[in-house]
Design a protein around this motif. Structure first.
Motif, PDB file in Angstrom:
ATOM      1  N   GLY A  21       0.804  -1.222   0.000  1.00  0.00           N
ATOM      2  CA  GLY A  21       0.000   0.000   0.000  1.00  0.00           C
ATOM      3  C   GLY A  21       0.832   1.264   0.000  1.00  0.00           C
ATOM      4  N   ALA A  22       2.146   1.127  -0.043  1.00  0.00           N
ATOM      5  CA  ALA A  22       3.062   2.267  -0.007  1.00  0.00           C
ATOM      6  C   ALA A  22       4.442   1.783  -0.468  1.00  0.00           C
ATOM      7  N   PRO A  23       5.248   2.699  -1.007  1.00  0.00           N
ATOM      8  CA  PRO A  23       4.892   4.066  -1.401  1.00  0.00           C
ATOM      9  C   PRO A  23       4.163   4.082  -2.745  1.00  0.00           C
ATOM     10  N   LEU A  24       3.364   5.131  -2.959  1.00  0.00           N
ATOM     11  CA  LEU A  24       2.591   5.241  -4.199  1.00  0.00           C
ATOM     12  C   LEU A  24       3.128   6.309  -5.155  1.00  0.00           C
ATOM     13  N   ALA A  25       4.004   7.185  -4.690  1.00  0.00           N
ATOM     14  CA  ALA A  25       4.498   8.269  -5.547  1.00  0.00           C
ATOM     15  C   ALA A  25       5.510   7.831  -6.612  1.00  0.00           C
ATOM     16  N   PRO A  26       6.093   6.623  -6.580  1.00  0.00           N
ATOM     17  CA  PRO A  26       7.161   6.298  -7.532  1.00  0.00           C
ATOM     18  C   PRO A  26       6.822   6.525  -9.001  1.00  0.00           C
ATOM     19  N   VAL A  27       5.602   6.203  -9.434  1.00  0.00           N
ATOM     20  CA  VAL A  27       5.283   6.396 -10.847  1.00  0.00           C
ATOM     21  C   VAL A  27       5.303   7.884 -11.203  1.00  0.00           C
ATOM     22  N   TYR A  28       4.996   8.747 -10.227  1.00  0.00           N
ATOM     23  CA  TYR A  28       5.106  10.190 -10.468  1.00  0.00           C
ATOM     24  C   TYR A  28       6.555  10.639 -10.423  1.00  0.00           C
ATOM     25  N   HIS A  29       7.344  10.083  -9.496  1.00  0.00           N
ATOM     26  CA  HIS A  29       8.780  10.394  -9.477  1.00  0.00           C
ATOM     27  C   HIS A  29       9.411  10.082 -10.830  1.00  0.00           C
ATOM     28  N   PRO A  87       4.814  -4.395  -8.882  1.00  0.00           N
ATOM     29  CA  PRO A  87       5.525  -5.381  -8.058  1.00  0.00           C
ATOM     30  C   PRO A  87       6.788  -4.826  -7.406  1.00  0.00           C
ATOM     31  N   GLY A  88       7.503  -3.970  -8.114  1.00  0.00           N
ATOM     32  CA  GLY A  88       8.754  -3.449  -7.569  1.00  0.00           C
ATOM     33  C   GLY A  88       8.585  -2.308  -6.586  1.00  0.00           C
ATOM     34  N   THR A  89       7.362  -1.761  -6.475  1.00  0.00           N
ATOM     35  CA  THR A  89       7.164  -0.612  -5.586  1.00  0.00           C
ATOM     36  C   THR A  89       6.392  -0.966  -4.323  1.00  0.00           C
ATOM     37  N   THR A  90       5.370  -1.794  -4.451  1.00  0.00           N
ATOM     38  CA  THR A  90       4.586  -2.175  -3.270  1.00  0.00           C
ATOM     39  C   THR A  90       4.584  -3.678  -3.031  1.00  0.00           C
ATOM     40  N   GLY A  91       5.115  -4.454  -3.985  1.00  0.00           N
ATOM     41  CA  GLY A  91       5.091  -5.901  -3.841  1.00  0.00           C
ATOM     42  C   GLY A  91       3.796  -6.539  -4.286  1.00  0.00           C
ATOM     43  N   VAL A  92       2.914  -5.761  -4.882  1.00  0.00           N
ATOM     44  CA  VAL A  92       1.666  -6.315  -5.401  1.00  0.00           C
ATOM     45  C   VAL A  92       2.009  -7.312  -6.514  1.00  0.00           C
ATOM     46  N   PRO A  93       1.221  -8.392  -6.683  1.00  0.00           N
ATOM     47  CA  PRO A  93       1.616  -9.443  -7.637  1.00  0.00           C
ATOM     48  C   PRO A  93       1.774  -8.983  -9.080  1.00  0.00           C
TER      49      PRO A  93
END
Length: 379
Positions: A158-166, A359-365
């Protein structure tokens, strides 16, 4: 064969951090892939009454068991946070000549009162409070919100979520990976944009949060302004080693933290100055450990978030990471507005059906969309 043009959205984004300092606001134009232009940005300080309502909800969240109904204070906080957003937005829009009719969408993060990362023993939980319907109706614009819950329900952090904006910011600045963006809020988080463009991200550890709590518990102030307390103190190495022995730092990302995952108890017997110095060193060393765990060493780290205003923390990070460190302003970015911009960007991606976590930012499948939208006139 022709390709249909990408849809451009003008979005107002909001962010309220764990410091409970202010409502941050920013307008961007985006197609969900690239930042097309930056609109106005600003903030409104939270008043003491709103902070008190939210702080009560945070206290109740500590004792909230998973099989219990949510505390009554959560609903009070939802309304108080919504009222603060409405007041902030109306003032901001009036000052900057932004009309509701010129906005396609609003993105609101809400106020985090609980974040529990998933473990092998239990699923994660995350709670961000805001009455999004009130905001949508009050401003006359659809509102995207609740960006984290779907990711957590799918097994992500559930975190972090800003990476795609970074990544979009780095692209707009012409930066080539591997580079990193480090956000120093209550908790620190790092985004690695690899040479192949893929993203890695995780929370590094406490950043401003523990020092803020320390100062608030011992003084009538909310933070260590300019790092002056830390600069006057001496790091207690034994206490620092105790913090760094936490198993969180031996784990690889994706991983996430709550602001309250680490206690102030180890610094309870230190002077205020020595405690601030030790916690500041802890935040900096946590960043260094995080950088060392990245799959590629970044050529440069760009720092955003409130912690970049603390020269003592920034110097401690520079001393430890062994990588050139610049600030958001060095890249022409609006360092105090990046998180508000990020949630405007995520709102646009939500509207356009694009993934916001990976997957690389929150570990979601798998890359997944997230967030919900309050549509005007919807029953």
């Amino acid at each position: 064969m022709t390709t249909s043009p990408k849809k451009t959205l003008r979005v107002l984004g909001f962010m309220t951090g764990t410091s409970l300092d202010a409502v941050d606001m920013a307008v961007i134009e985006t197609d969900g892939h690239d930042i097309l232009s930056f609109g106005p940005a600003g903030e409104m300080k939270l008043d003491a009454e709103t902070r008190a309502v939210v702080e009560e909800a945070i206290e109740d969240a500590f004792d909230w068991e998973r099989d219990e109904e949510e505390p009554d204070s959560f609903e009070d906080a939802r309304m108080a946070v919504a009222d603060a957003h409405l007041a902030a937005a109306l003032g901001f829009m009036a000052v900057n000549g932004v009309k509701s009719s010129a906005l396609d969408l609003i993105g609101v993060h809400g106020q985090t009162v609980l974040h529990e990362a998933p473990t092998p023993e239990r699923p994660g939980r995350t709670v961000q409070l805001i009455d999004a319907v009130s905001v949508a109706e009050g401003l006359g614009v659809p509102v995207a919100y609740d960006f984290r819950s779907a990711d957590v329900a799918a097994g992500g952090q559930g975190a972090p979520l800003a990476p795609v904006y970074h990544a979009a910011l780095a692209r707009k600045a012409g930066m080539q990976g591997p580079v990193a963006v480090l956000n120093l809020g209550g908790v620190g988080n790092i985004t690695l944009i690899r040479a192949d463009g893929e993203l890695e991200a995780f929370d590094t550890g406490p950043a401003n949060g523990m020092v803020d709590l320390l100062v608030q518990s011992r003084m009538k102030k909310r933070m260590d302004e300019g790092g002056r307390l830390a600069a006057a103190g001496t790091v207690d190495q034994a206490v620092l080693d105790t913090y760094l022995a936490h198993p969180y730092f031996a784990a690889s990302g994706p991983k996430s933290l709550d602001r309250f995952d680490f206690s102030l108890d180890p610094v309870a017997d230190l002077s205020l100055e020595d405690a601030a110095a030790t916690l500041t060193a802890f935040a900096a060393q946590a960043v260094a450990l995080g950088v060392a765990r990245c799959s590629e060493q970044p050529k440069e780290i760009v720092v955003c978030g409130g912690g970049r205003h603390n020269p003592v923390l920034l110097a401690a990070i520079r001393e430890r990471v062994g990588v050139p460190v610049s600030t958001a302003e060095n890249k022409g970015w609006r360092g105090d507005s990046i998180e508000a911009e990020a949630f405007a960007f995520l709102a646009a991606r939500c509207r356009l059906g694009l993934p916001i976590s990976f997957p690389g930012t929150t570990g979601v499948p798998a890359p997944m969309t997230g967030g919900r939208i309050v549509e005007l006139g919807a029953e």
